[in-house]
Each structure stands twice: as C-alpha cells, then as structure tokens.
Design a protein around this motif. Structure first.
Motif, PDB file in Angstrom:
ATOM      1  N   SER A   1       0.804  -1.325  -0.007  1.00 29.14           N
ATOM      2  CA  SER A   1      -0.145  -0.130   0.059  1.00 29.14           C
ATOM      3  C   SER A   1       0.793   1.375   0.156  1.00 29.14           C
ATOM      4  O   SER A   1       0.723   2.355  -0.794  1.00 29.14           O
ATOM      5  CB  SER A   1      -0.958  -0.211   1.042  1.00 29.14           C
ATOM      6  N   THR A   2       1.801   1.301   0.922  1.00 24.77           N
ATOM      7  CA  THR A   2       2.762   2.442   0.941  1.00 24.77           C
ATOM      8  C   THR A   2       3.611   2.738  -0.688  1.00 24.77           C
ATOM      9  O   THR A   2       3.814   3.826  -0.959  1.00 24.77           O
ATOM     10  CB  THR A   2       3.901   2.231   2.118  1.00 24.77           C
TER      11      THR A   2
ATOM     12  N   VAL B   1       1.031   4.318  -2.794  1.00 19.83           N
ATOM     13  CA  VAL B   1       0.918   5.749  -2.337  1.00 19.83           C
ATOM     14  C   VAL B   1       2.098   6.693  -2.877  1.00 19.83           C
ATOM     15  O   VAL B   1       1.728   7.679  -3.607  1.00 19.83           O
ATOM     16  CB  VAL B   1       0.819   5.904  -1.044  1.00 19.83           C
ATOM     17  N   GLN B   2       3.205   6.162  -2.789  1.00 22.37           N
ATOM     18  CA  GLN B   2       4.209   6.863  -3.332  1.00 22.37           C
ATOM     19  C   GLN B   2       4.546   7.001  -4.778  1.00 22.37           C
ATOM     20  O   GLN B   2       4.881   7.768  -5.178  1.00 22.37           O
ATOM     21  CB  GLN B   2       5.592   6.244  -2.755  1.00 22.37           C
TER      22      GLN B   2
ATOM     23  N   LEU C   1       0.067   8.853  -5.712  1.00 20.84           N
ATOM     24  CA  LEU C   1      -0.569   9.825  -4.984  1.00 20.84           C
ATOM     25  C   LEU C   1       0.169  10.961  -4.486  1.00 20.84           C
ATOM     26  O   LEU C   1       1.508  10.630  -4.425  1.00 20.84           O
ATOM     27  CB  LEU C   1      -1.445   8.903  -3.748  1.00 20.84           C
TER      28      LEU C   1
ATOM     29  N   VAL D   1      -2.516  11.967   1.094  1.00 20.51           N
ATOM     30  CA  VAL D   1      -3.697  11.229   1.704  1.00 20.51           C
ATOM     31  C   VAL D   1      -3.819  11.736   3.034  1.00 20.51           C
ATOM     32  O   VAL D   1      -3.127  12.138   3.844  1.00 20.51           O
ATOM     33  CB  VAL D   1      -3.029   9.568   1.871  1.00 20.51           C
TER      34      VAL D   1
ATOM     35  N   ALA E   1      -7.555  10.461  -0.900  1.00 15.66           N
ATOM     36  CA  ALA E   1      -6.160  10.662  -1.663  1.00 15.66           C
ATOM     37  C   ALA E   1      -6.423  11.459  -3.050  1.00 15.66           C
ATOM     38  O   ALA E   1      -7.507  11.304  -3.710  1.00 15.66           O
ATOM     39  CB  ALA E   1      -5.678   9.428  -1.861  1.00 15.66           C
TER      40      ALA E   1
ATOM     41  N   TRP F   1      -4.255   0.670  -0.358  1.00 17.09           N
ATOM     42  CA  TRP F   1      -4.285   1.994  -1.531  1.00 17.09           C
ATOM     43  C   TRP F   1      -3.885   1.186  -2.646  1.00 17.09           C
ATOM     44  O   TRP F   1      -4.122   1.784  -3.975  1.00 17.09           O
ATOM     45  CB  TRP F   1      -3.434   3.136  -0.976  1.00 17.09           C
TER      46      TRP F   1
ATOM     47  N   ALA G   1      -5.269   3.173  -5.930  1.00 18.23           N
ATOM     48  CA  ALA G   1      -4.358   4.142  -6.469  1.00 18.23           C
ATOM     49  C   ALA G   1      -4.133   4.352  -7.723  1.00 18.23           C
ATOM     50  O   ALA G   1      -4.129   5.594  -8.438  1.00 18.23           O
ATOM     51  CB  ALA G   1      -3.006   4.104  -5.603  1.00 18.23           C
TER      52      ALA G   1
END
Length: 398
Positions: A131-132, A135-136, A139, A142, A155, A186, A190
C-alpha cells in the motif's frame, strides 16, 4: 445346424447369442442362399456390437488396468492449501509465478472478536508495504478525516487537475466484512485514481463480528448521502472489491429504494454477492483458485457478518445476488478471474442484471484469481485497472 453361422462369432462375444436365439426360427423358412446372406449380415452386426461393447469397457479402464469410477469427485477443501499443478502459458510470467504458490488462509474462527482482531492486524501488516509503495508511486497526498461521523481516507493522485474537482471515486474495500482497512489497501485504487485523474475516498466502514450487518452498510450510506448532497452524483464512480463489491451493490440498492441520486458508474472486482455457498465454481475451482476456498475462508466470515443469523444470508442487502435489478441503475463493470471461486457467482449476477435491462459489462480474465487487480506489478492487473479507468471516464464525462 441353422445356428452354426453365428456360433463362431458368439464364442467371442456373449451378446451375439441373443441374435442367434431370436433369429433361428425365422431363418429356417428361408432358402439356403438367402439364409447365408442373412447370417452374414447378422454376424457383421453382432461383431460390431461386440466391438462397441469392448470399446466402452476399455474407455473406463486406466493404463494400469484399474477401472475408473463412475464420476470424478470434487476436490476436498484441504486441496486449496497446496498449489495446483497445472500452470497455463497464456498468462504473464508474473502470473505464472503466483499460480505456482498458494495463499489460501486456513480456517479461522472469525466469529470470535479477539481472533478477528489478531487476523486484522496480521493482514494489515502484510499489505502495508504494498500500500505504501502504491501511495508513493501514484498519489500526491492522503488525508484521514471523517464524513458524517464516519472515518474516511481521502487521496489526491499525482497530476490531479482542478478541472476534475467535481469528480470523485468512492472505494469500498474487501476483506470478507471482517478485516481490511483503507489505510493499508491503497494499492487497489491508487493506480485507477491516477489514471482517471480524480480524487478517491475510501470509507472505513465498521467490521464484523463486533459490528455485524447492518452497521457497515449504515456507515457507507451516511457518507454517500453527504457526498450526494455536495456533489453531482453522476460525477461519482463507486469501486468495490470482494466484500466491498457486495456492500457497494447494497449501497446502490438502498439508495435507489430511498430515491437518492445514483452514481455515474459502478466498477466491481470479484464481488462477493452471495454469502451462502452459491455457484458451480465454489466447488469446481476448489484447489484451483490460489486465494479462496469457501469452507476455509468465507463460511465463518459470512456467519460473522450476519451475527449468526443464517436467515439473513438471503437478504438482498446482505447477498445482492438475491436482489431484483431494473432501471434506473448506474452502468456496471464486473471483472473476475477464470480461476476465481466467485466466477459462477459473478456470471449469475451479470445475467440477472442483463435480464433487468441494465447496462452491464462482464470482463473475465484468463487464469486470474480472486481480486488479482490488487497485484499492482502484475501486467494483467495493470490492464484491468486501465479498463476500469476507461469505464469510469466514459460514464462520468462532462
């Protein structure tokens, strides 16, 4: 002897003795020449019968000489805990690698709150890294907040354009109604949010067994009512995977009952829409689906969601496959893998929606497993996410 013409054949196949007994008397009245002709024809027929009989027997015998059973038994639930030997070459190398593994979770008592808490923590820890990374990659921000008293996570994708400020994705996560969290999932949405170029809100609805039906549905309805009061519902697209897909349909069905404005599009990834054991592939894909098996993964989760009340399993807001579908209803995209135990369930849902006159697209994926779209590095997942993005763009366009 008038039966001697058949005797030589009868000794090879007992079935021909029936021909001899039945035809002896009628042959006596025929002339010698005609008798020989008829005997020849009957001999040929008897020999053919014998050959067909022997062929049928051979077809039920293995090379080792043992006779095959009358039918093939389904795999037992335990077969889902070891990899299926056959891996097709019609999918990507990454997909083949996944199919050689097995991540079916052994049966847990998810009706017990303490056990559910422990499993949630383990699941979140396992998905947090993926998930992280998503995000990086996709996105720009968040933010955790509340809407109508319900926790949500919002997000904004990289490359977000202000022209899309009036559009939004609303995501309901999967997890069999007992686990999963917006904060650690995410990687499911994402890439789609980035592709569409709009913000995405994930609703952190309450989970069973501590909060059984209808608590989770009440949460998502509160958020949906707030959003439709502040945004044009036609510019909202709803996304749900597995249990989140079933909850999403319950949300739309209830919104329709309450005469609320309906969203512009609905995208479902392997939706769990019948909590009782339903559909052919629940049985036939046991041991073939690397991710799911009903008795091991879903049965107790289903009971947990309805707080042990099995009668509720047929409620359309619990099992949306039981609902009646008709217009008005938003356009629906259903994606499912051909190795997903929920394949039959999704097929039945598609046919029911189609019969109700809905605009619905059924998208099956070769050899894919349950919610394969969450495997962000998988080529098939990337293609599926682009398909969802295009579907949303098509139906939420200005």
């Amino acid at each position: 002897d008038k039966r001697c013409g058949l005797a030589s054949v009868a000794q090879f196949c007992p079935l021909t003795s029936l021909w001899a007994v039945c035809c002896a008397d009628c042959l006596e009245s025929l002339c010698c020449h005609m008798r020989q002709v008829v005997l020849f024809v009957l001999s040929c027929a008897a020999l053919l019968t014998c050959i067909l009989y022997a062929t049928a027997r051979i077809a039920t015998v293995t090379p080792s000489g043992t006779e095959l059973p009358a039918c093939t038994s389904p795999n037992p639930p335990q077969a889902a805990t070891v990899p299926y030997c056959y891996v097709p070459t019609t999918v990507s190398a990454k997909a083949q690698q996944v199919l050689r593994t097995r991540f079916v979770v052994l049966g847990l008592n998810l009706t017990d709150g303490h056990t559910a808490d422990l499993f949630r923590a383990a699941f979140d820890a396992r998905t947090a890294g993926t998930s992280t990374a998503a995000v990086q990659k996709y996105l720009s921000s968040v933010r955790n907040e509340t809407i109508a008293g319900v926790k949500v996570s919002t997000a904004i994708p990289k490359g977000f354009k202000q022209a899309n400020a009036d559009k939004m994705l609303v995501y309901l996560h999967g997890g069999a109604y007992v686990f999963g969290s917006c904060y650690h999932l995410w990687h499911v949405t994402a890439a789609i949010a980035h592709e569409v170029g709009v913000r995405v809100i994930c609703i952190e609805y309450r989970l069973a067994p501590q909060n059984p039906f209808p608590d989770g549905l009440d949460d998502v309805m509160k958020v949906y009512k707030n959003l439709t009061a502040n945004y044009d519902a036609a510019k909202l697209a709803l996304i749900g995977d597995s249990a989140g897909g079933g909850l999403l349909l319950a949300l739309v069905l209830q919104a329709k009952q309450q005469l609320l404005p309906l969203p512009g599009a609905v995208a479902l990834m392997s939706p769990w829409v019948a909590l009782a054991r339903t559909g052919d592939t629940m049985t036939t894909l046991t041991g073939v689906d690397p991710a799911l098996q009903y008795e091991l993964n879903l049965k107790l989760a289903a009971l947990s969601y309805v707080d042990g009340n099995e009668l509720l399993l047929s409620d359309p807001l619990v099992s949306p496959l039981q609902a009646n579908y008709s217009r008005p209803f938003p356009p629906v995209l259903i994606q499912v893998g051909l190795r997903d135990s929920l394949l039959s369930m999704c097929t039945l849902l598609h046919r029911k929606m189609k019969a109700g006159g809905l605009e619905v697209v059924f998208s099956p994926w070769e050899a894919m497993w349950h919610v394969f779209q969450a495997s962000v590095d998988l080529p098939e997942a990337q293609q599926a996410n682009r398909e969802i993005a295009q579907f949303i763009q098509q139906h939420t366009a200005d």
